[in-house]
Design an enzyme around this catalytic site. Structure first.
Site, PDB file in Angstrom:
ATOM      1  N   ASP A 190       0.838  -1.196   0.000  1.00 34.33           N
ATOM      2  CA  ASP A 190       0.000   0.000   0.000  1.00 34.33           C
ATOM      3  C   ASP A 190       0.879   1.253   0.000  1.00 34.33           C
ATOM      4  O   ASP A 190       1.879   1.323   0.724  1.00 34.33           O
ATOM      5  CB  ASP A 190      -0.893  -0.023   1.251  1.00 34.33           C
ATOM      6  CG  ASP A 190      -1.934   1.065   1.250  1.00 34.33           C
ATOM      7  OD1 ASP A 190      -2.738   1.117   0.307  1.00 34.33           O
ATOM      8  OD2 ASP A 190      -1.947   1.867   2.206  1.00 34.33           O
ATOM      9  N   GLU A 243       1.675  -0.610  -5.024  1.00 33.30           N
ATOM     10  CA  GLU A 243       0.742   0.455  -5.389  1.00 33.30           C
ATOM     11  C   GLU A 243       1.583   1.719  -5.525  1.00 33.30           C
ATOM     12  O   GLU A 243       1.880   2.395  -4.545  1.00 33.30           O
ATOM     13  CB  GLU A 243      -0.342   0.644  -4.323  1.00 33.30           C
ATOM     14  CG  GLU A 243      -1.337   1.731  -4.702  1.00 33.30           C
ATOM     15  CD  GLU A 243      -2.164   2.241  -3.532  1.00 33.30           C
ATOM     16  OE1 GLU A 243      -3.303   2.688  -3.772  1.00 33.30           O
ATOM     17  OE2 GLU A 243      -1.667   2.211  -2.377  1.00 33.30           O
TER      18      GLU A 243
END
Length: 497
Positions: A190, A243
């Site tokens: 993330d 990401e």
């Protein structure tokens, strides 16, 4: 030489809260996922990616982690996780999990110590603030009792770690070991580009672009070299996908290197409009710049692509027609594809959610100006004719629309013309006929995408008139029936050359 599994895998993202509820409390959980794994094996995917299931107060749906080495009771137990991994591996499915290294929860023990003045350097505390804004809206700084402020580029409940502190490095290496030892096959990282901030924290404009607090900094690559060295010591080709929000594919390519991440999400493909020219530009740039390309059309943070594409269509079915055609293009390209739960059912964005039912912090931090991401996170419809549609026995944590009675997995499995049946066919054919790491562009009419990969020709019609197909031997799969060998607008097909 056999390619690593992740290089051309089809990975299915599971937003755990909304996939399947085994406990009956209206929230999806790990036993619910385990019970539905046979469905995913039958669908034809190669791996699953689980969004965070760690202990969390759920200020941001689990992306505010209080304990990185345990399962939140709302999702089950560590034993439930182990059972999920075992079942997935029995079915031939790999398991990837989310790791959230940019920030923790305010309930994390480290942050609770920081509030007491202990080892504050694990986070970013300052006596004066700058003009940075949270991605979710509002200031990126919150004041604590002694008058100092801490940085949170997302919700106030998500304080950012200070990655210049060696303790943070050591902690996350240990967290990775904990889950690798339990058998996970990889991690989705993330906010992978945002771990380091400029040392002097200068005033700037918030966002995910250059010059912002979220900008990639060279120091971050040292983190991923540490992580890659760790996973390379484990058997079974464990993998990282980041990401990473960058301005250009050239910047993205810096993350995907033999000693760093295995892959990074290709958001340029997700953000491209329904346009043959736009698609071709993204494909060319990606295949030129990225060593291990990925393709994704939807995820838990964006409006579902059926709805995005439908907004520009001239026909009522345009959104789903375009979504199926885009799927054929995506699955025909070299690299791996990431599917988001429910897209195989053709689920649209749920746009009419009452304010008192919404839970995304974006909605609240912008005083309702932005709807947030709840619309793509509504629990899945599995069966039946009314909510909760087989999701569980309790009231789902987000309301499901009545129109979903026509879109349940049970109903679509019995219909050979359904979106679910189309996905199954496309994934099965992909395994049989797709080969090679290069594509060849073919001449075609205006507003079309014609390319060849190996023996397969992929055609997508982004125009508003039917077009003739290129010369071919056999039609493998099409999004809609062809008339006089013409591909209709918003259509796509696979052909054998």
């Amino acid at each position: 030489m056999t390619s690593p599994w992740w290089r051309d895998a089809v990975v299915y993202e599971i937003y755990v809260r909304s996939f399947a509820d085994a406990s009956g409390d209206g929230v999806g959980d790990l036993p619910g996922v385990t019970g539905r794994l046979p469905y995913l094996a039958e669908l034809g995917v190669d791996a699953v990616w689980l969004t965070p299931f760690y202990r969390s107060p759920m200020a941001d749906g689990g992306y505010d982690v209080a304990d990185y080495r345990d399962v939140d009771p709302s999702f089950g137990t560590l034993a439930d996780f182990d059972a999920l991994v075992t079942k997935a591996h029995e079915l031939g499915l790999r398991v990837m999990i989310d790791i959230v290294p940019n920030h923790s929860s305010i309930e994390h023990p480290w942050f609770q110590e920081a509030l007491r003045g202990v080892k504050r350097d694990r986070y970013l505390f300052r006596t004066e603030t700058n003009n940075w804004q949270s991605v979710f809206g509002g200031p990126a700084w919150t004041r604590v009792a002694d008058g100092s402020y801490y940085l949170h580029l997302f919700a106030p409940e998500q304080p950012d770690f200070n990655w210049r502190n060696p303790e943070v490095h050591a902690e996350f290496l240990d967290v990775l070991r904990f889950w690798l030892d339990r058998g996970v096959d990889g991690f989705r990282i993330d906010v992978a580009n945002g771990l380091y901030k400029a040392e002097d924290l200068p005033d700037t404009t918030a966002g995910f672009v250059s010059g912002s607090p979220m900008s990639s900094r060279p120091e971050v690559h040292g983190v991923y070299r540490e992580w890659r060295a760790l996973v390379d010591g484990y058997p079974g080709e464990r993998a990282f996908v980041g990401e990473v929000w960058t301005d250009t594919p050239e910047d993205l390519a810096l993350y995907v290197r033999p000693d760093e991440l295995h892959q990074s999400f290709n958001f340029a493909w997700l953000k491209a409009p329904w346009s043959a020219d736009a698609f071709r530009a993204v494909i060319d740039k990606t295949l030129t710049e990225i060593a291990a390309p990925t393709w994704v059309l939807s995820n838990h943070d964006v409006v579902r692509h059926v709805t995005r594409y439908g907004e520009g269509s001239l026909t009522p079915s345009g959104g789903i027609d375009r979504a199926k055609a885009a799927l054929l293009a995506m699955l025909a390209l070299p690299g791996s594809a990431y599917l988001y739960q429910g897209e195989e059912l053709g689920l649209p964005e749920v746009q009419e959610i009452p304010p008192d039912k919404r839970q995304d912090p974006t909605f609240f931090q912008t005083d309702g100006e932005l709807p947030g991401r709840d619309g793509c996170r509504v629990p899945l419809p599995w069966s039946g004719s009314a909510s909760p549609y087989g999701f569980g026995t309790g009231e789902p944590w987000l309301p499901q629309p009545s129109s979903w009675a026509l879109l349940t997995a049970e109903r679509q499995a019995a219909d050979p013309a359904s979106t679910l049946s189309f996905y199954k066919a496309a994934l099965a054919w992909r395994r049989q006929i797709m080969a090679g790491d290069e594509i060849e562009w073919l001449a075609g009419p205006a507003d079309t995408l014609f390319f060849r990969r190996g023996s397969v020709i992929c055609v997508v019609n982004c125009g508003d008139v039917a077009v003739p197909l290129p010369e071919h031997k056999e039609l493998v799969l099409a999004t809609a029936p062809l008339v006089d060998d013409l591909l209709p607008p918003d259509g796509g097909a696979w052909l054998l050359a």
